[in-house]
Design an enzyme around this catalytic site. Structure first.
Site, PDB file in Angstrom:
ATOM      1  N   HIS A 160       0.888  -1.173   0.000  1.00  0.00           N
ATOM      2  CA  HIS A 160       0.000   0.000   0.000  1.00  0.00           C
ATOM      3  C   HIS A 160       0.920   1.215   0.000  1.00  0.00           C
ATOM      4  O   HIS A 160       2.045   1.158   0.533  1.00  0.00           O
ATOM      5  CB  HIS A 160      -0.831   0.124   1.273  1.00  0.00           C
ATOM      6  CG  HIS A 160      -1.696  -1.050   1.639  1.00  0.00           C
ATOM      7  ND1 HIS A 160      -1.218  -2.174   2.249  1.00  0.00           N
ATOM      8  CD2 HIS A 160      -3.035  -1.218   1.520  1.00  0.00           C
ATOM      9  CE1 HIS A 160      -2.231  -3.000   2.483  1.00  0.00           C
ATOM     10  NE2 HIS A 160      -3.337  -2.454   2.057  1.00  0.00           N
ATOM     11  N   ASP A 163       2.453   1.915   3.333  1.00  0.00           N
ATOM     12  CA  ASP A 163       3.500   1.002   3.833  1.00  0.00           C
ATOM     13  C   ASP A 163       4.885   1.489   3.457  1.00  0.00           C
ATOM     14  O   ASP A 163       5.859   1.186   4.144  1.00  0.00           O
ATOM     15  CB  ASP A 163       3.353  -0.399   3.216  1.00  0.00           C
ATOM     16  CG  ASP A 163       1.974  -0.965   3.352  1.00  0.00           C
ATOM     17  OD1 ASP A 163       1.307  -0.657   4.355  1.00  0.00           O
ATOM     18  OD2 ASP A 163       1.564  -1.719   2.441  1.00  0.00           O
TER      19      ASP A 163
HETATM   20  C1  XUL Z   1      -7.171  -6.515   5.118  1.00  0.00           C
HETATM   21  C2  XUL Z   1      -6.463  -6.978   3.919  1.00  0.00           C
HETATM   22  C3  XUL Z   1      -5.663  -5.949   3.198  1.00  0.00           C
HETATM   23  C4  XUL Z   1      -5.743  -6.079   1.717  1.00  0.00           C
HETATM   24  C5  XUL Z   1      -5.062  -4.945   0.982  1.00  0.00           C
HETATM   25  O1  XUL Z   1      -7.822  -7.535   5.795  1.00  0.00           O
HETATM   26  O2  XUL Z   1      -6.507  -8.120   3.570  1.00  0.00           O
HETATM   27  O3  XUL Z   1      -4.349  -6.065   3.624  1.00  0.00           O
HETATM   28  O4  XUL Z   1      -5.178  -7.261   1.287  1.00  0.00           O
HETATM   29  O5  XUL Z   1      -5.545  -3.711   1.360  1.00  0.00           O
END
Ligand code: XUL
Ligand code: CO
Length: 433
Positions: free
Chosen positions: A99, A102
């Site tokens: 993300h 991150d």
């Molecule tokens: C949350 C989840 C996230 C997604 C990406 O439960 O799985 O990490 O994979 O936003």
């Protein structure tokens, strides 16, 4: 080079009898299965958020990990990237995911956050060019910051919608720049706590328009990867709109997106929705929207998303069985959306968690391929539905209720129940796992 992993050796395939801590016993990237290398089947990916950004908190206590790169500066973000690529080198997995939040520190304005993102993306790009893994997918964190507390695309405030859309634009740009093979949207805060303050129809309509904008932008910038939605029920909001694969498919159809968007399916999310992982995979496959997987495991007692590393070969085998049956991954892969426990403080724990999970997946994949080659499961299923291959059954489907009535009367139809053979099929599976 940082010295975070100190003298932990690069993991290599040593075979099932190896007693080494940091070796693969089953993950052998070059091993051929069904005409394809194991690495190309599994397409493993490390998740930046759990492995490098997660501080080890839970609802009752905060940070347990003390990582030298924790903090909000660009220098620390670069150190985090250095450590990430050091872990990647130890594991040798072909992909990673992130993300925006991150990899870059939050700025004091949208423009500053975007500059931070662009700078770190440049840095990560250089590291990738030097031989690191590729990007399986990028995504935007539209759930942690306070501004998203009432949703991103489904927020009552149009400014938050705009901020979220602008953020996704920057994350799609970053994903394109790094050659990402997919772009993921998990609707973190797209749901609601109480209907008393919620205009459900407006929120869903706005979420649909948001996703259309994402698809329009994908085509505008020439992003060739897949757009993936990741379903998850009842967490963090009590009512999440993207509950499960079937729900999301209905949503895609409603907004004319069923040929544009596929699914990123997570094991733990399937469990929370009251499904098995393989159910969600089979559902997506049957709808033609199976994209990628987030591999992890939920604790079956705790009732929340524990995101543990997978360690059950029989479970994983049934998941890969569905994936292989669907023809395997195209742009998708196996992303470890999994975190070590908050007491697992050591760098060695992080490495061991991934090695163990890669081995479990490799064993599951091998078992799945062997089950498919054996053909017993498919033969039993085909036999169970053989009646539907007859001309008579096909004619019946194209007729109506009165046609069925005539068929029953004319042929004195009297159905005879047959065994579903579940235990025999379970025994068959257990020969392979
Ligand atoms: C949350 C989840 C996230 C997604 C990406 O439960 O799985 O990490 O994979 O936003
Ligand atoms: Co996930």
């Amino acid at each position: 080079m940082t010295d975070f992993f100190q003298d932990i050796p690069k993991a290599r395939f040593e075979g099932p009898d190896s007693t080494a801590d940091f070796a693969f016993r089953h993950y052998n990237p070059d091993e051929m299965l069904m005409g394809k290398r194991m690495e190309d089947h599994l397409r493993f990916s490390v998740a930046w958020w759990h492995s490098f950004a997660w501080p080890g908190g839970d609802p009752f206590g905060g940070q347990t990990f003390e990582r030298p790169w924790f903090g909000d500066t660009m220098a620390l973000a670069r150190m985090k990237a250095d450590v990430a690529f050091e872990l990647f080198a130890l594991l040798g997995q072909p992909y990673f995911c992130f993300h925006d939040a991150d990899i870059r520190p939050e700025g004091d304005s949208f423009a500053q956050s975007t500059r931070n993102l662009e700078e770190i993306v440049e840095y990560i790009g250089q590291k990738m060019a030097a031989g690191g893994p590729r990007l399986l997918w990028g995504t935007a964190n539209l759930f942690t910051e306070r501004r998203f507390m009432s949703g991103a695309a489904t927020n009552p405030d149009p400014d938050v919608f705009a901020y979220s859309a602008a953020t996704v634009k920057t994350c799609m740009d970053a994903t394109l720049k790094l050659g990402g093979e997919n772009y993921v949207l998990w609707g973190g805060r797209e749901g609601y706590e109480t209907l008393l303050n919620t205009d459900l129809k407006r929120e869903r309509d706005n979420a649909g328009r948001f996703l259309q904008m994402v698809v329009e932008y994908k085509h505008k910038i020439g992003f060739k990867g897949a757009i993936l939605v990741e379903p998850k029920p009842q967490e963090p909001s009590k009512h999440q709109y993207d509950y499960d694969v079937a729900t999301v498919y209905g949503f895609l159809r409603e907004f004319g997106l069923e040929n544009e968007v596929k699914m990123n399916i997570e094991q733990g999310h399937a469990i929370l929705a009251g499904h098995s992982f393989e159910h969600e995979l089979a559902m997506a496959s049957s709808l033609g929207i199976l994209g990628s997987i987030d591999m992890n495991r939920n604790d079956y007692q705790s009732g929340w998303d524990t995101d543990q590393f997978p360690n059950s070969v029989p479970e994983v085998a049934l998941a890969y069985y569905e994936i292989l049956k669907a023809g395997g991954f195209d742009t998708g892969g196996t992303n470890f959306d999994a975190k070590i426990r908050r007491q697992s403080l050591d760098p060695a724990d992080l490495v061991a968690a991934h090695i163990g999970a890669m081995d479990v997946c490799a064993r599951g994949l091998k078992a799945a391929a062997a089950m498919l080659n054996d053909g017993g499961l498919e033969a039993a299923r085909t036999a169970r539905y053989a009646g539907w291959d007859t001309a008579q059954a096909k004619t019946m489907l194209s007729g109506g209720l009165d046609g069925c009535y005539d068929h029953v009367i004319d042929n004195a139809v009297s159905p005879q129940p047959r065994s579903g053979q579940q235990e025999r099929l379970e025994n068959l599976v257990n020969r392979f796992v």
